[in-house]
Design a protein around this motif. Structure first.
Motif, PDB file in Angstrom:
ATOM      1  N   HIS A  28     -10.580  17.038  19.343  1.00 52.18           N
ATOM      2  CA  HIS A  28     -12.003  17.067  19.698  1.00 52.18           C
ATOM      3  C   HIS A  28     -12.067  17.038  21.215  1.00 52.18           C
ATOM      4  CE1 HIS A  28     -13.312  16.215  15.539  1.00 52.18           C
ATOM      5  NE2 HIS A  28     -12.168  15.548  15.498  1.00 52.18           N
ATOM      6  N   MET A  31     -17.657  15.124  21.493  1.00 61.10           N
ATOM      7  CA  MET A  31     -18.252  14.678  20.225  1.00 61.10           C
ATOM      8  C   MET A  31     -18.740  13.241  20.377  1.00 61.10           C
ATOM      9  SD  MET A  31     -15.066  13.578  17.759  1.00 61.10           S
ATOM     10  CE  MET A  31     -16.009  12.400  16.787  1.00 61.10           C
ATOM     11  N   PHE A  33     -18.634   9.638  18.012  1.00 62.77           N
ATOM     12  CA  PHE A  33     -18.133   9.023  16.775  1.00 62.77           C
ATOM     13  C   PHE A  33     -18.921   7.751  16.446  1.00 62.77           C
ATOM     14  CE2 PHE A  33     -14.194   7.773  14.169  1.00 62.77           C
ATOM     15  CZ  PHE A  33     -14.421   8.759  13.233  1.00 62.77           C
ATOM     16  N   TYR A  65     -12.486   1.553  17.624  1.00 66.05           N
ATOM     17  CA  TYR A  65     -13.774   1.868  16.995  1.00 66.05           C
ATOM     18  C   TYR A  65     -14.816   0.761  17.171  1.00 66.05           C
ATOM     19  CZ  TYR A  65     -10.791   5.398  14.904  1.00 66.05           C
ATOM     20  OH  TYR A  65      -9.914   6.431  14.734  1.00 66.05           O
ATOM     21  N   TYR A 128     -19.454  17.196   8.639  1.00 64.03           N
ATOM     22  CA  TYR A 128     -18.568  16.019   8.607  1.00 64.03           C
ATOM     23  C   TYR A 128     -18.930  15.148   7.381  1.00 64.03           C
ATOM     24  CZ  TYR A 128     -15.591  12.366  10.589  1.00 64.03           C
ATOM     25  OH  TYR A 128     -14.602  11.428  10.766  1.00 64.03           O
ATOM     26  N   GLU A 169     -13.529  20.338  10.867  1.00 63.90           N
ATOM     27  CA  GLU A 169     -13.094  19.551   9.744  1.00 63.90           C
ATOM     28  C   GLU A 169     -14.268  19.255   8.815  1.00 63.90           C
ATOM     29  OE1 GLU A 169     -11.923  15.308  10.556  1.00 63.90           O
ATOM     30  OE2 GLU A 169     -12.457  15.797  12.622  1.00 63.90           O
ATOM     31  N   HIS A 201     -10.893  16.890   6.276  1.00 66.34           N
ATOM     32  CA  HIS A 201     -10.695  15.457   6.566  1.00 66.34           C
ATOM     33  C   HIS A 201     -10.786  14.746   5.211  1.00 66.34           C
ATOM     34  CE1 HIS A 201     -12.019  11.539   8.613  1.00 66.34           C
ATOM     35  NE2 HIS A 201     -12.498  11.383   7.389  1.00 66.34           N
ATOM     36  N   ARG A 204      -9.662   8.045   2.600  1.00 70.39           N
ATOM     37  CA  ARG A 204      -8.487   7.204   2.896  1.00 70.39           C
ATOM     38  C   ARG A 204      -7.911   6.621   1.616  1.00 70.39           C
ATOM     39  NH1 ARG A 204     -12.591   6.285   6.651  1.00 70.39           N
ATOM     40  NH2 ARG A 204     -12.096   7.314   8.610  1.00 70.39           N
ATOM     41  N   HIS A 230      -4.809  14.439   8.613  1.00 72.55           N
ATOM     42  CA  HIS A 230      -4.672  12.968   8.575  1.00 72.55           C
ATOM     43  C   HIS A 230      -3.689  12.462   7.517  1.00 72.55           C
ATOM     44  CE1 HIS A 230      -8.147  13.529  11.016  1.00 72.55           C
ATOM     45  NE2 HIS A 230      -9.080  13.406  10.087  1.00 72.55           N
ATOM     46  N   ARG A 233      -2.275   8.803   7.788  1.00 73.18           N
ATOM     47  CA  ARG A 233      -2.935   7.557   7.362  1.00 73.18           C
ATOM     48  C   ARG A 233      -3.351   7.590   5.885  1.00 73.18           C
ATOM     49  NH1 ARG A 233      -7.567   9.837   5.566  1.00 73.18           N
ATOM     50  NH2 ARG A 233      -9.244  10.262   7.069  1.00 73.18           N
ATOM     51  N   LEU A 255      -2.348  12.299  14.097  1.00 69.70           N
ATOM     52  CA  LEU A 255      -2.759  11.095  14.835  1.00 69.70           C
ATOM     53  C   LEU A 255      -1.666  10.677  15.815  1.00 69.70           C
ATOM     54  CD1 LEU A 255      -4.499   9.341  11.816  1.00 69.70           C
ATOM     55  CD2 LEU A 255      -5.630  10.261  13.829  1.00 69.70           C
ATOM     56  N   TYR A 263      -5.738  -1.029  10.982  1.00 71.21           N
ATOM     57  CA  TYR A 263      -6.547   0.187  10.914  1.00 71.21           C
ATOM     58  C   TYR A 263      -7.902  -0.217  10.320  1.00 71.21           C
ATOM     59  CZ  TYR A 263      -7.858   4.878   9.282  1.00 71.21           C
ATOM     60  OH  TYR A 263      -8.515   6.047   9.042  1.00 71.21           O
ATOM     61  N   TYR A 265     -10.621   0.981   9.295  1.00 67.55           N
ATOM     62  CA  TYR A 265     -11.288   1.620   8.156  1.00 67.55           C
ATOM     63  C   TYR A 265     -10.596   1.370   6.825  1.00 67.55           C
ATOM     64  CZ  TYR A 265     -13.469   4.237  11.960  1.00 67.55           C
ATOM     65  OH  TYR A 265     -14.139   4.594  13.109  1.00 67.55           O
ATOM     66  N   ASP A 298      -5.722  14.589  17.350  1.00 67.72           N
ATOM     67  CA  ASP A 298      -7.078  14.227  16.910  1.00 67.72           C
ATOM     68  C   ASP A 298      -7.748  13.261  17.889  1.00 67.72           C
ATOM     69  OD1 ASP A 298      -9.408  13.991  15.488  1.00 67.72           O
ATOM     70  OD2 ASP A 298      -8.612  12.622  13.977  1.00 67.72           O
ATOM     71  N   HIS A 300     -10.476  11.558  19.606  1.00 72.16           N
ATOM     72  CA  HIS A 300     -11.924  11.482  19.336  1.00 72.16           C
ATOM     73  C   HIS A 300     -12.555  10.235  19.946  1.00 72.16           C
ATOM     74  CE1 HIS A 300      -9.758   9.736  15.872  1.00 72.16           C
ATOM     75  NE2 HIS A 300     -10.757   8.891  15.764  1.00 72.16           N
TER      76      HIS A 300
HETATM   77  C1  LIG Z   1     -12.909  12.409  14.027  1.00 70.44           C
HETATM   78  C2  LIG Z   1     -12.128  11.960  12.851  1.00 70.44           C
HETATM   79  O1  LIG Z   1     -12.497  12.213  11.740  1.00 70.44           O
HETATM   80  N1  LIG Z   1     -11.037  11.274  13.055  1.00 70.44           N
HETATM   81  C3  LIG Z   1     -10.274  10.737  11.997  1.00 70.44           C
HETATM   82  C4  LIG Z   1     -10.246   9.291  12.104  1.00 70.44           C
HETATM   83  S1  LIG Z   1      -9.335   8.619  10.837  1.00 70.44           S
HETATM   84  O2  LIG Z   1      -9.206   7.206  11.177  1.00 70.44           O
HETATM   85  O3  LIG Z   1      -8.000   9.230  10.758  1.00 70.44           O
HETATM   86  O4  LIG Z   1     -10.012   8.814   9.561  1.00 70.44           O
END
Ligand SMILES: CC(=O)NCCS(=O)(=O)O
Length: 349
Positions: A28, A31, A33, A65, A128, A169, A201, A204, A230, A233, A255, A263, A265, A298, A300
């Motif tokens: 990116h 952008m 986030f 984040y 997205y 994505e 994308h 997870r 990704h 992850r 990544l 992490y 998320y 990636d 961002h």
């Molecule tokens: C912009 C974006 O979608 N990045 C991915 C972040 S992540 O933590 O790998 O889901």
């Protein structure tokens, strides 16, 4: 045969695929986030308010984040321009810019960056993840979404005449929501008509990539021309990785440069280090997948720019390639991963 056939579509127009050179398939450049802000731990609020100081750099790397300002990459166009010039000097040729609707795609800025730096920039069409879908998007039919995506490729995005060269994505979570399924179907329909590259994308969860592939395939998508992002992850078990690889998409480790203990998320995930990412690439190469691997950073968030002490867009070329060579991946295989595979993927059928 369309005029796109056999070409790659950059924000400056169509180019011959051989012109791209080394290509990062998932970055990116501008952008926001903010959609994915993650509140800081109790006690960290003050640091999060004022993170761009030397004594807070480690915190920021670990909690990228949890600071609003860090999520506003679009404020750093000047720094990104410098980075792209450095990327060219380091041997980079092209970048796929994955910002789609929902995270503030900025087509005029991408065009200006391409003009200023000579880096080929390929922009992304589509949407997205669910939390960024507008009420209008949620109410729009698959057919209409397909038309919008096709128009972003054939005529230009966001009211400009600047055209996207890839769909994605495309954002999905886990479980995949109804609105995300609709976008996936529209993506597959648009891809079937355009013969264009797609990038996803996934959510997870180790099952998420295969479920996306199933939905795309059922809707007529071309999985051989689709990148699953990704994976670093998402799938951790080598057996599961090989099962997924058999489905035929490109396998993206994107990544590079991210090394974090927790992490935010998905706290059950142990984010791999760059060394472990290289091990995963070496494993896939040994298993015969050298024609299906693509890689990127990636970027961002601001902290990953060199201006803020980060690794920048040249990290793979400067630091990861030598490590790949030291771990038994040959120069020929590196060139496939950085040049040939992105070129094949990005060329319209
Ligand atoms: C912009 C974006 O979608 N990045 C991915 C972040 S992540 O933590 O790998 O889901």
């Amino acid at each position: 045969m369309s005029k796109l056939s056999g070409k790659v579509q950059t924000v400056l127009g169509l180019v011959d695929p051989d012109q791209l050179g080394r290509t990062m398939t998932h970055e990116h450049l501008t952008m926001s986030f903010e959609c994915c802000y993650f509140p800081p731990s109790p006690g960290d609020e003050a640091v999060a308010e004022n993170p761009f100081q030397m004594q807070h750099m480690y915190w920021l790397r670990q909690n990228q984040y949890s600071c609003h300002e860090n999520l506003l990459l679009h404020q750093e166009v000047g720094a990104v321009r410098e980075e792209l010039l450095a990327y060219r000097k380091a041997g980079g040729g092209a970048i796929v810019e994955n910002t789609t609707t929902g995270i503030e795609r900025d087509m005029p800025t991408l065009k200006q960056l391409a003009k200023d730096t000579g880096v080929h920039i390929i922009a992304g069409a589509g949407y997205y993840v669910d939390c960024t879908h507008s009420e209008t998007t949620r109410k729009t039919s698959v057919e209409k979404l397909t038309d919008i995506i096709i128009s972003e490729v054939l005529h230009g995005a966001d009211g400009t005449d600047i055209r996207c060269g890839v769909i994605g994505e495309i954002g999905t979570g886990w479980p995949i929501t109804d609105s995300e399924k609709k976008v996936l179907k529209a993506t597959a329909h648009a891809q079937a008509q355009l013969g264009c590259p797609v990038i996803i994308h996934p959510g997870r969860d180790p099952a998420a990539p295969a479920e996306v592939v199933r939905i795309l395939q059922e809707a007529g998508g071309d999985i051989r021309k689709t990148v699953m992002s990704h994976l670093d992850r998402t799938i951790f078990d080598n057996g599961e990785l090989l099962e997924f690889a058999k489905l035929g998409s490109y396998l993206e480790y994107d990544l590079f440069g991210v090394e974090m203990l927790n992490y935010s998320y998905n706290l059950s995930v142990d984010m791999p280090s760059d060394s472990q990412r290289v091990q995963a690439l070496a494993f896939l190469v040994k298993e015969g997948y050298e024609d299906r691997i693509v890689i990127a950073h990636d970027i961002h968030t601001k902290n990953r720019l060199t201006k803020f002490g980060g690794h920048g867009y040249s990290h793979i070329l400067k630091n990861i390639v030598p490590k790949m060579l030291r771990r038994g991946i040959s120069q020929h295989q590196v060139d496939k991963i950085l040049i040939d595979n992105p070129k094949e993927w990005l060329t319209f059928k």
